[in-house]
Design a protein around this motif. Structure first.
Motif, PDB file in Angstrom:
ATOM      1  N   HIS A  10       0.870  -1.170   0.000  1.00 48.10           N
ATOM      2  CA  HIS A  10       0.000   0.000   0.000  1.00 48.10           C
ATOM      3  C   HIS A  10       0.912   1.227   0.000  1.00 48.10           C
ATOM      4  N   THR A  60       1.592   5.622  -1.194  1.00 54.55           N
ATOM      5  CA  THR A  60       1.004   6.933  -1.424  1.00 54.55           C
ATOM      6  C   THR A  60       1.962   7.736  -2.288  1.00 54.55           C
ATOM      7  N   GLN A  76      -5.661   6.009   4.525  1.00 59.44           N
ATOM      8  CA  GLN A  76      -5.118   4.769   3.978  1.00 59.44           C
ATOM      9  C   GLN A  76      -4.532   3.892   5.082  1.00 59.44           C
ATOM     10  N   LYS A  84      -7.394   2.401   6.965  1.00 56.13           N
ATOM     11  CA  LYS A  84      -8.119   1.408   6.162  1.00 56.13           C
ATOM     12  C   LYS A  84      -7.382   0.081   6.083  1.00 56.13           C
ATOM     13  N   TYR A  85      -6.067   0.153   5.882  1.00 56.33           N
ATOM     14  CA  TYR A  85      -5.289  -1.061   5.677  1.00 56.33           C
ATOM     15  C   TYR A  85      -4.606  -1.564   6.951  1.00 56.33           C
TER      16      TYR A  85
END
Length: 230
Positions: A106, A108, A120, A123-124
């Motif tokens: 993941h 950015t 993020q 979420k992860y």
């Protein structure tokens, strides 16, 4: 101006090539005192992340990192017994970062807002995000700790940005800031101006809360609840 990831990220990033050995990864985690690092291909593109959790599948790393008596939490022990791809069962057989890593990573970008990066992470369920350019190449890393820096702005700095954003000198809004909590006072012409002033202030980086002490002369918002109007 909104704070972006580029403003708070770390550019000196500990990372490993996907062909790095288990011992190389373990040594890096221990020497840098970090819990995970990005894994790169030969073009410096991020292909995954390898963490101490990935290495814990190997007893050798457990003993070296935590000592002979280490036993992982029950949740970790149960997770590592699952015989699916990417689980501890398979990672215990891994010899390189590419075989041990969790993928895809993941990530950015430098121009992403810190708010988006924080979402993020939430979420992860991760504590950091590799930062990549348009080609997916590593340019930095941003952690939860880095994002907290946004809320360490000086009160005077926040107040100046609020005044500039609201054009308070012409609007007639008095702005005070204490411990990043903004208080807006004054009488505006329209109710909508007061609503807009509060919303704009809430969206400024570093603002913890907004105390709305504004009043107005005309309620130009139809069927809108009136809060403290004059």
């Amino acid at each position: 101006m909104r704070t972006t990831v580029e403003n708070v990220m770390t550019t000196d990033v500990a990372a490993v090539n996907q062909n790095a050995s288990f011992h190389t990864v373990a040594e890096l985690l221990i020497s840098k005192a970090v819990s995970g690092v990005p894994v790169l291909d030969d073009d410096n593109r991020v292909v995954g992340v390898v963490s101490e959790a990935d290495l814990l599948a190997k007893q050798e790393f457990k003993e070296r990192y935590y000592g002979d008596g280490y036993r992982p939490p029950l949740r970790a022990r149960l997770r590592h017994t699952v015989g699916s791809e990417g689980s501890g069962f398979y990672k215990a057989l891994g010899e390189t970062a590419g075989e041990l890593m969790t993928a895809p990573a993941h990530t950015t970008t430098p121009d992403a807002s810190v708010v988006l990066a924080a979402r993020q992470m939430d979420k992860y369920g991760v504590k950091r995000l590799p930062v990549v350019d348009a080609d997916g190449r590593l340019v930095g890393i941003v952690s939860r700790h880095d994002l907290i820096k946004v809320f360490l702005r000086e009160d005077a700095d926040i107040a100046a940005q609020v005044r500039e954003t609201l054009h308070s000198d012409t609007l007639g809004v008095e702005v005070t800031v204490t411990d990043a909590v903004v208080t807006l006072s004054g009488t505006l012409v329209e109710h909508s101006q007061a609503v807009k002033a509060v919303r704009l202030t809430e969206n400024i980086d570093g603002v913890v809360a907004v105390h709305d002490n504004l009043s107005w002369k005309n309620d130009d918002i139809v069927n809108y609840p009136v809060w403290g109007g004059a």
